[in-house]
Design a protein around this motif. Structure first.
Motif, PDB file in Angstrom:
ATOM      1  N   ILE A 123      36.398 -71.256 -18.195  1.00 45.57           N
ATOM      2  CA  ILE A 123      35.938 -71.511 -16.830  1.00 45.57           C
ATOM      3  C   ILE A 123      36.622 -70.613 -15.813  1.00 45.57           C
ATOM      4  O   ILE A 123      36.188 -70.538 -14.656  1.00 45.57           O
ATOM      5  N   TYR A 124      37.680 -69.917 -16.220  1.00 49.52           N
ATOM      6  CA  TYR A 124      38.445 -69.082 -15.295  1.00 49.52           C
ATOM      7  C   TYR A 124      38.036 -67.607 -15.344  1.00 49.52           C
ATOM      8  O   TYR A 124      38.635 -66.778 -14.662  1.00 49.52           O
ATOM      9  N   ALA A 154      33.136 -73.684 -12.639  1.00 51.43           N
ATOM     10  CA  ALA A 154      33.624 -72.520 -13.377  1.00 51.43           C
ATOM     11  C   ALA A 154      33.621 -71.301 -12.463  1.00 51.43           C
ATOM     12  O   ALA A 154      33.322 -71.388 -11.272  1.00 51.43           O
ATOM     13  N   ASN A 155      33.954 -70.172 -13.048  1.00 51.21           N
ATOM     14  CA  ASN A 155      33.997 -68.910 -12.315  1.00 51.21           C
ATOM     15  C   ASN A 155      32.582 -68.444 -11.984  1.00 51.21           C
ATOM     16  O   ASN A 155      31.611 -68.783 -12.672  1.00 51.21           O
ATOM     17  N   SER A 162      35.717 -69.013  -7.651  1.00 55.55           N
ATOM     18  CA  SER A 162      34.961 -70.238  -7.885  1.00 55.55           C
ATOM     19  C   SER A 162      34.766 -70.912  -6.533  1.00 55.55           C
ATOM     20  O   SER A 162      35.608 -70.765  -5.639  1.00 55.55           O
ATOM     21  N   SER A 181      41.480 -81.055 -11.916  1.00 56.29           N
ATOM     22  CA  SER A 181      41.434 -79.599 -11.954  1.00 56.29           C
ATOM     23  C   SER A 181      41.391 -79.133 -13.398  1.00 56.29           C
ATOM     24  O   SER A 181      41.789 -79.844 -14.320  1.00 56.29           O
ATOM     25  N   LYS A 183      39.650 -77.732 -16.980  1.00 62.21           N
ATOM     26  CA  LYS A 183      38.526 -78.086 -17.838  1.00 62.21           C
ATOM     27  C   LYS A 183      38.564 -79.566 -18.208  1.00 62.21           C
ATOM     28  O   LYS A 183      39.619 -80.113 -18.536  1.00 62.21           O
ATOM     29  N   TYR A 209      37.080 -74.614  -9.978  1.00 63.08           N
ATOM     30  CA  TYR A 209      37.739 -74.757 -11.272  1.00 63.08           C
ATOM     31  C   TYR A 209      38.107 -76.215 -11.568  1.00 63.08           C
ATOM     32  O   TYR A 209      39.107 -76.486 -12.236  1.00 63.08           O
TER      33      TYR A 209
END
Length: 268
Positions: A123-124, A154-155, A162, A181, A183, A209
């Motif tokens: 997600i980053y 996610a990004n 994000s 915060s 995942k 995020y």
């Protein structure tokens, strides 16, 4: 305090020490801080009648969990918002009419997925597959069933970026079970759900995020939109549509016909 406004309208100013505020009412007051600064001064509130009987606890378990991975993707080279790699594009024919009259060609009949592989999704970082598909398919939800939505942020297509999204649900209200915060962890994070007295709303933020968990009971029949309330995010595809209890919706009047394939239904 001097009262100067009530429910958005100016009033003839008057001074009072107490103010009764009923449900839904608003006031603007002025207070002049001209007393001894070495002392403490208090404003207190008191509920004349509490409404604890109306606070509903959520069902302890859900019948279905839909994990919605929020990403930004490209469609034909242009950025769009997506949920589980599908960017919402509304059809010309209203969903409710298409479903009631079984106009199957009005929209994609293949249901969208209940989840994305978020366990392996970073997600980053910018997704390796930047492309998404445009979709007008809908979720079919059993009437009176309990459903969890896990919104996972996610990004975007930009590195290290994000955004905050404000998700709003039409036709239903949901309990906010939790947020965090990083995942979402379906084993660890579900243990911290507030199942005692969570707030019930129809709008909730999803932070960069981060994740937000919702639970609702699909007890209002119809076809409903669940979307980001930032308008240009919605028009860029950030939303889903779900149906519940269609069989309980009565006969639709011909006065609502005229869009898309419904034009053929009102021609003589």
């Amino acid at each position: 305090m001097t009262v100067v406004e009530a429910d958005g309208s100016f009033v003839e100013p008057f001074v009072t020490k107490n103010l009764y505020i009923n449900s839904g009412e608003t006031y603007s007051v002025l207070v002049k801080a001209d007393q001894n600064s070495s002392r403490n001064y208090w404003i207190t509130t008191n509920a004349i009648k509490a409404h604890h009987d109306f606070v509903q606890a959520p069902p302890p378990i859900s019948d279905r969990v839909i994990v919605l991975l929020n990403t930004q993707n490209l469609i034909n080279g242009y950025p769009h918002w997506s949920g589980n790699n599908r960017s919402l594009s509304l059809p010309h024919t209203p969903y409710l009419i298409a479903l009631k009259y079984n106009v199957t060609e009005a929209f994609d009949q293949n249901p969208p997925p209940d989840t994305n592989d978020i366990e392996s999704y970073d997600i980053y970082d910018v997704s390796e597959n930047k492309n998404a598909i445009s979709s007008n398919s809908i979720y079919r939800i059993g009437f009176n069933t309990t459903v969890d939505f896990i919104l996972q942020n996610a990004n975007t297509v930009k590195p290290n970026h994000s955004e905050t999204h404000t998700w709003h649900m039409h036709g239903q209200e949901f309990w906010i079970l939790g947020y965090g915060s990083g995942k979402f962890d379906k084993v660890h994070d579900t243990k911290s759900y507030n199942l005692i007295n969570p707030i019930m709303r129809n709008t909730v933020p999803l932070y960069p995020y981060g994740w937000t968990a919702l639970r609702f009971r699909a007890d209002n029949p119809g076809v409903w939109l669940f979307h980001c309330h930032i308008e240009f995010h919605f028009y860029m595809g950030m939303g889903i549509v779900f149906e519940a209890g269609l069989e309980k919706v009565g006969t639709l009047p011909t006065s609502i016909m005229g869009c898309g394939k419904t034009k053929d239904m009102i021609r003589p």
